[in-house]
Write a protein that holds these residues in place. Structure first.
Motif, PDB file in Angstrom:
ATOM      1  N   LYS A   1       0.824  -1.211   0.000  1.00  0.00           N
ATOM      2  CA  LYS A   1       0.000   0.000   0.000  1.00  0.00           C
ATOM      3  C   LYS A   1       0.862   1.267   0.000  1.00  0.00           C
ATOM      4  N   LYS A   2       2.126   1.109  -0.275  1.00  0.00           N
ATOM      5  CA  LYS A   2       3.117   2.164  -0.077  1.00  0.00           C
ATOM      6  C   LYS A   2       2.722   3.508  -0.672  1.00  0.00           C
ATOM      7  N   ASN A   3       2.233   3.520  -1.888  1.00  0.00           N
ATOM      8  CA  ASN A   3       1.995   4.781  -2.599  1.00  0.00           C
ATOM      9  C   ASN A   3       0.547   5.254  -2.549  1.00  0.00           C
ATOM     10  N   ILE A   4      -0.243   4.636  -1.689  1.00  0.00           N
ATOM     11  CA  ILE A   4      -1.655   5.002  -1.581  1.00  0.00           C
ATOM     12  C   ILE A   4      -1.832   6.036  -0.473  1.00  0.00           C
ATOM     13  N   PRO A   5      -2.571   7.112  -0.722  1.00  0.00           N
ATOM     14  CA  PRO A   5      -2.821   8.097   0.341  1.00  0.00           C
ATOM     15  C   PRO A   5      -3.600   7.483   1.500  1.00  0.00           C
ATOM     16  N   CYS A   6      -3.434   8.071   2.668  1.00  0.00           N
ATOM     17  CA  CYS A   6      -4.170   7.604   3.841  1.00  0.00           C
ATOM     18  C   CYS A   6      -4.518   8.791   4.731  1.00  0.00           C
ATOM     19  N   ILE A   7      -5.577   8.618   5.495  1.00  0.00           N
ATOM     20  CA  ILE A   7      -5.943   9.575   6.539  1.00  0.00           C
ATOM     21  C   ILE A   7      -5.938   8.805   7.847  1.00  0.00           C
ATOM     22  N   VAL A   8      -5.058   9.183   8.755  1.00  0.00           N
ATOM     23  CA  VAL A   8      -4.919   8.462  10.018  1.00  0.00           C
ATOM     24  C   VAL A   8      -4.994   9.444  11.180  1.00  0.00           C
ATOM     25  N   ALA A   9      -5.164   8.901  12.375  1.00  0.00           N
ATOM     26  CA  ALA A   9      -5.133   9.733  13.575  1.00  0.00           C
ATOM     27  C   ALA A   9      -3.716  10.242  13.800  1.00  0.00           C
ATOM     28  N   SER A  10      -3.607  11.324  14.543  1.00  0.00           N
ATOM     29  CA  SER A  10      -2.279  11.797  14.919  1.00  0.00           C
ATOM     30  C   SER A  10      -1.572  10.698  15.706  1.00  0.00           C
ATOM     31  N   LYS A  11      -0.254  10.717  15.703  1.00  0.00           N
ATOM     32  CA  LYS A  11       0.494   9.676  16.407  1.00  0.00           C
ATOM     33  C   LYS A  11       0.301   9.766  17.916  1.00  0.00           C
ATOM     34  N   ALA A  12      -0.006  10.948  18.412  1.00  0.00           N
ATOM     35  CA  ALA A  12      -0.297  11.083  19.844  1.00  0.00           C
ATOM     36  C   ALA A  12      -1.565  10.325  20.210  1.00  0.00           C
ATOM     37  N   ILE A  13      -2.573  10.397  19.344  1.00  0.00           N
ATOM     38  CA  ILE A  13      -3.822   9.663  19.585  1.00  0.00           C
ATOM     39  C   ILE A  13      -3.571   8.159  19.504  1.00  0.00           C
TER      40      ILE A  13
END
Length: 349
Positions: free
Chosen positions: A236-248
């Motif tokens: 999935k290397k080149n696929i965009p993603c939306i993730v939580a902040s690393k703090a979360i």
């Protein structure tokens, strides 16, 4: 919705929307709607009605997810989180396919027997007592084999609503559950490329009934669902993603580790989980991690030597404060408020 005289009364439906093309890295490949079940109930309509109304309003390829923010779910590596997707849909040209366009997640009763079979669910007893649990659908109630997916026209919503794609442009986006929950809370997110570390981490699952990807308990903690060696990091290397902040992410992982979860034994051995466990100085089930999993982990620098090397044990606050340094994953991340890309929409239904 009818009034007491039988007349039709228009109601308002609220939802969050990311429009196609919005965001960095080329933007999202289709429209994405996030709907709170409370808003559907307040409008006095069904989930199916809501999906059809939103699809008609947007009139283009759209993935749609309904959330119960009072329920709980698990991440692919077995971390319990509050907030769950309970239904998913795909729409296009103002329509939702009647057979293949909607899928409901199955509520899973949390019993002593279930916890004995899935030890990571002890987190629910310790942190989310009495909350309803949802993950993926019951395979007996869906028409599309293998994948937990829905589709209408160009829009595809896959893996129990955590991966969406435009079937014509062949562009997709990865939407891990924690990132979506942050969108529902108007919280901080990272928008970037999935990259090598998350590509590997996605495969480090736990064995679950009605899982988000697998309907049966197929891959235990410590194993890899990918089994593709050095190539796992490219999936999935080149696929965009939306993730939580690393703090979360760190906050929820710490919560799981404090509940007694051991990476590689109770919860998955994803790079993020392993790095946070190392920082906390808590046990890791090294001998329970399969050689196939080690090959994939080592391909992104997560080696036995690195994890066993002595280092100062950090406090919870230190880990959260230094999470961008400690937690690997996401390439070319853009940190933002989810409200930078999300519109709050209200329509008549």
């Amino acid at each position: 919705m009818e009034d007491i005289k039988g007349g039709i009364v228009m109601a308002n439906l609220k939802f969050r929307l990311i429009k196609e093309g919005v965001g960095p890295k080329g933007g999202v490949p289709l429209n994405i709607a996030f709907i709170d079940i409370r808003d559907i109930k307040e409008a006095g309509i069904t989930i199916e009605h809501a999906f059809n109304a939103i699809s008609k309003e947007v009139n283009g390829p759209i993935g749609m997810n309904v959330f119960d923010m009072d329920a709980v779910t698990t991440t692919s590596d077995g971390i319990a989180v509050d907030g769950a997707i309970i239904a998913m849909a795909a729409g296009d040209i103002g329509k939702v396919h009647k057979e293949f366009g909607i899928l409901y997640m199955e509520e899973i009763p949390v019993t002593d027997e279930l916890i004995s079979e899935e030890p990571h669910l002890i987190q629910l007893v310790k942190n989310y007592q009495g909350k309803r649990l949802f993950r993926g659908p019951d395979p007996r109630k869906k028409l599309i084999p293998v994948h937990n997916a829905v589709m209408t026209g160009k829009a595809v919503n896959n893996n129990s609503a955590t991966e969406m794609m435009n079937a014509v442009t062949m562009k997709e986006i990865i939407l891990p559950i924690l990132g979506q929950i942050q969108i529902m809370r108007d919280g901080p997110i990272l928008f970037g490329y999935t990259g090598e570390v998350i590509s590997v981490g996605i495969g480090m699952t736990v064995a679950e009934k009605y899982g988000r990807v697998f309907p049966t308990r197929q891959f235990r903690a410590g194993d890899t669902a990918h089994g593709s060696g050095q190539y796992a990091k490219t999936l999935k290397k080149n696929i965009p993603c939306i993730v939580a902040s690393k703090a979360i992410l760190a906050k929820y992982t710490i919560q799981a580790l404090k509940a007694g979860m051991v990476p590689g034994k109770d919860i998955g051995c994803s790079p993020a989980v392993l790095c946070i466990a190392k920082a906390m100085g808590v046990p890791i089930a090294f001998d329970n991690i399969t050689e196939k999993a080690w090959v994939e982990l080592e391909s992104v620098g997560i080696t036995r030597e690195f994890l066993k090397a002595k280092s100062r044990v950090l406090t919870e606050d230190e880990i959260i404060e230094r999470s961008d340094e400690i937690v690997p994953g996401v390439e070319e991340p853009v940190a933002m408020s989810s409200m930078d890309i999300v519109e709050k929409v209200e329509i008549f239904v």
